[in-house]
Design an enzyme around this catalytic site. Structure first.
Site, PDB file in Angstrom:
ATOM      1  CB  CYS B  82      23.339  -6.443  17.008  1.00  0.00           C
ATOM      2  SG  CYS B  82      22.191  -5.358  15.928  1.00  0.00           S
ATOM      3  CG  HIS B 190      24.070  -9.491  13.033  1.00  0.00           C
ATOM      4  ND1 HIS B 190      23.362 -10.036  14.219  1.00  0.00           N
ATOM      5  CD2 HIS B 190      23.497  -8.322  12.782  1.00  0.00           C
ATOM      6  CE1 HIS B 190      22.414  -9.241  14.685  1.00  0.00           C
ATOM      7  NE2 HIS B 190      22.657  -8.205  13.837  1.00  0.00           N
ATOM      8  CD  GLU B 192      25.166 -13.373  14.479  1.00  0.00           C
ATOM      9  OE1 GLU B 192      26.258 -12.753  14.828  1.00  0.00           O
ATOM     10  OE2 GLU B 192      24.104 -12.881  14.806  1.00  0.00           O
TER      11      GLU B 192
END
Lengths: 252, 212
Positions: B82, B190, B192
């Site tokens: 990001c 993202h 994750e």
């Protein structure tokens, strides 16, 4: 191809336990937030929202533990709402693994909280929840589960919240909440057209077509529902398949 | 054993980044830290970021991490996420204009919220979007073309050197969703928070020797 409309199951959590009768027949402990979140994760939920309805402030820390446990096992975005009063509440939830927090009453009590939180943590993690109820030819913002009006116009309020740095609006129709009659599409469209940020439609979903209408007619960027998923009536995947058949871009 | 350091600049949800790495690399030592010595000892580094880029650089400088991070960026496998990707470009127009680290040629712009546009382009760009891989990088291994990943950002990057573009996505126009060169791989989305494909990407990063 392109950005998919999100489908978000919402779970009410009271003192660390999922309530409001989540009934997955094959989950041994339907009150366990981790087990329920994992199930929605397997069904390809796009995000999960937890609403902390714990009444006693002494039990509030339980939610932090819930978030920490869920975030260690479920790798999709988590939003937490309920009882957030100050910057420190937000900080603790984000540190525990929440991606966004949803602010409702505190934004009405002190609108600067939204401004400060957005500056501090970024608009991407600040959701402002608006509970709206029709009053004559407009909608007013209500608190206390739809029992108390603030007298504030919901459209103006959503514009104000976006201006102050909200990253998203979670819009619940208090007229429709719990009815299974479908979203208040006029309300959804009004707010969605008024703000430059994403709007999540909530309140009243009873069928999969209701979800599709929230997007096609209401102009919602995401749809949130609780009971149709909790009682096993439909899976998230079935909801996505239906929306896809209606020409809506989804993450399947 | 792998030693993975997630650089802690005090912003956002780093718990999830660390947990995701623990999930895909159970034997690795994963640390969220801004400690210089730990950074030096790491064999791979994750440069995350959320919120405003100005605050990100401020935090970097307050912790005196600019030079150590630059050193890591030229020596170890690094994954930018990001704002951790946006910071690698020359410049961003966020926060009234902000100089980047200048490791990739290109600039970061704001998504345009035009009121005339119907339907309106909502900003932030939030949700699951397709990622079109434009290079055959080891970090993409086993991830199908056009898989969706989770995005949440208001600013996007445009690169001026096409050879560094590892993926593009579309939101009111094409933008860069991943860049790669030598030991650096960076993504706008993202991983994750991107379910199976996201975890796969992180697993690939852990296995990657830093050679593109």
């Amino acid at each position: 191809m392109g950005l998919a409309t999100r489908i978000i199951p919402c779970l009410d959590v009271d003192e660390g336990r999922v309530v409001k009768g989540v009934k997955f027949v094959d989950i041994r402990d339907a009150g366990d937030p981790v087990a329920v979140a994992k199930r929605y994760d397997q069904q390809m939920a796009d995000e999960i929202t937890f609403l902390d309805i714990t009444a006693s402030s002494s039990a509030r820390d339980t939610m932090i533990d819930v978030v920490r446990e869920v975030a260690a096992e479920v790798f999709i975005p988590l939003t937490v709402g309920g009882g957030i009063r100050e910057i420190d509440d937000i900080h603790r939830l984000l540190l525990a693994g929440a991606d966004k927090v949803s602010i409702n009453t505190a934004a009405i009590v002190r609108p600067d909280l939204v401004t400060e939180a957005s500056q501090y943590f970024g608009a991407q993690c600040i959701v402002v929840a608006i509970d709206a109820k029709r009053c004559g030819n407009h909608w007013e913002v209500f608190t206390h589960g739809g029992r108390k009006t603030t007298g504030i116009d919901a459209r103006e309020w959503s514009v104000e919240m976006a201006r102050r740095g909200a990253g998203e609006i979670l819009l619940t129709s208090m007229d429709r909440d719990g009815t299974k009659d479908g979203f208040d599409l006029e309300l959804t469209r009004t707010i969605s057209d008024a703000v430059p940020i994403p709007v999540i439609a909530s309140g009243g979903v009873g069928t999969l077509e209701h979800l599709a209408q929230g997007v096609l007619t209401g102009g919602a960027d995401a749809v949130l529902a609780a009971s149709i998923f909790h009682f096993g009536e439909y899976t998230i995947r079935e909801a996505k398949t239906h929306m896809s058949e209606r020409g809506i871009e989804v993450n399947l | 054993m792998h030693r993975i350091v997630v650089v802690d600049l005090g912003t956002g949800n780093l718990h999830s980044v660390a947990k995701a790495f623990e999930k895909v690399a159970p034997c690795a030592e994963v640390e969220v830290t801004s400690d210089l010595l730990r950074l030096e000892k790491a064999d791979r580094v994750v440069l995350p970021g959320q919120g405003a880029i100005g605050s990100w650089f401020k935090a970097l400088d307050e912790r005196q991490l600019r030079n150590p991070v630059l050193s890591v960026l030229s020596s170890k496998p690094v994954l930018g996420i990001c704002v951790g990707m946006q910071a690698l470009f020359n410049r961003s127009e966020e926060d009234g204009g902000c100089e980047g680290l200048g490791l990739f040629d290109g600039e970061v712009h704001r998504f345009c919220r035009s009121v005339d546009r119907r339907p309106q382009l909502k900003v932030p760009h939030m949700g699951w979007n397709n990622v079109r891989q434009s290079s055959d990088h080891p970090v993409w291994r086993g991830i199908p073309q056009d898989s969706r990943f989770y995005f949440v950002h208001s600013y996007y990057a445009l690169a001026t050197e096409s050879s560094s573009v590892a993926a593009t996505s579309d939101y009111g126009g094409e933008f860069v969703s991943a860049i790669a060169r030598a030991n650096i791989f960076a993504v706008q989305f993202h991983p994750e928070k991107s379910h199976e494909q996201g975890l796969k990407l992180l697993e690939n990063f852990v296995c990657w020797d830093g050679d593109a």
